[in-house]
Design an enzyme around this catalytic site. Sequence first.
Site, short mmCIF file in Angstrom:
data_model
loop_
_atom_site.label_atom_id
_atom_site.label_comp_id
_atom_site.label_asym_id
_atom_site.label_seq_id
_atom_site.Cartn_x
_atom_site.Cartn_y
_atom_site.Cartn_z
CD GLU A 1 46.46 36.03 37.89
OE1 GLU A 1 46.47 37.04 38.60
OE2 GLU A 1 45.68 35.85 36.94
CG HIS B 1 41.38 35.14 38.45
ND1 HIS B 1 41.08 36.47 38.68
CD2 HIS B 1 42.40 35.14 37.55
CE1 HIS B 1 41.90 37.22 37.95
NE2 HIS B 1 42.70 36.45 37.26
CG HIS C 1 41.09 38.00 32.98
ND1 HIS C 1 41.90 37.19 32.23
CD2 HIS C 1 41.60 37.97 34.24
CE1 HIS C 1 42.89 36.71 32.99
NE2 HIS C 1 42.71 37.15 34.21
CG HIS D 1 43.96 41.04 36.87
ND1 HIS D 1 44.96 40.58 37.68
CD2 HIS D 1 43.60 39.97 36.13
CE1 HIS D 1 45.19 39.30 37.44
NE2 HIS D 1 44.38 38.91 36.49
ZN LIG Z 1 44.14 36.97 35.89
#
Ligand SMILES: [Zn+2]
Length: 272
Positions: free
Chosen positions: A81, A100, A102, A183
């Site tokens: 990612e 980033h 979760h 996500h």
């Molecule tokens: Zn992710």
Amino acid sequence: MVSANATSILSTLITANHVLHYHSVLHAYGHISVRNPENASTFFFARTLAPALISSTEDINELNVADASQTDPTRPRSFVERFIHSEIYKRFEDVNSVVHSHSPQVLPYTITDVPLKAVYHLPGFLGDQGVPNFDIAEFYEPGDQQDLLVSNTRLGAALANTFNVNSTTNSFPDPPAVLMRGHGLAVAGETIEQAVFFSIYTQSNAEIQSSAIELEHAFPNTGEGSGLRYLTAQEGIDSWATNKPLIIRPWELWQREVQTVGQGLYVNGLEH
Ligand SMILES: [Zn+2]
């Protein structure tokens, strides 16, 4: 590979990985990157390794903003990612760090129509309009692996374009976060410390907002003016103006936490 200036930023990046893990924003997955302070067309990003275990320059790659390729392709690979990071740097020239995660506290807001908005002063930067929600399903093309991962420049660009910009600046998003349906979320900062601050307080805001919604449902119409009272647009703007110069204070605490309480788990080989 890097100068003293860059070594300092890499040390901060390693600490930021540990801080975000300590505060349960990152778990076994998720990542933070920083733009190269000496070359805006590259950024530093870990190899595929749990954030808590990142400990030295050997764990960090330099990647090109243009296509998220590694400047040294022989080194161990970075996360799939990486395109989240490269495309946000490409879209916003004043963004110098990207997270980033979760975050479990934020995830419910990615799969419902309940808007995530600032409910108290420290996350005032979230504003009163609701954090935009990126639904990757709108951007799949035939043949795409529909695993919700942002695994190419096309999906990364679609994510980056989901950020809001205000009327005065096009070089930094407002708010500095985007939800990712089913996500997690992506958060942008002008610095590593700011990206960490935004990440921790976005998660905190989500947790408190959810608690307030539960209370509201458990005891509806029990008081005057029932309903959640979010910050107004002006309260959000003014709260962030007050907090922005002061974020080094929580950063110093968070840094000390991972150095002391986290001893035995977190190792930063660049600290002296
Ligand atoms: Zn992710």
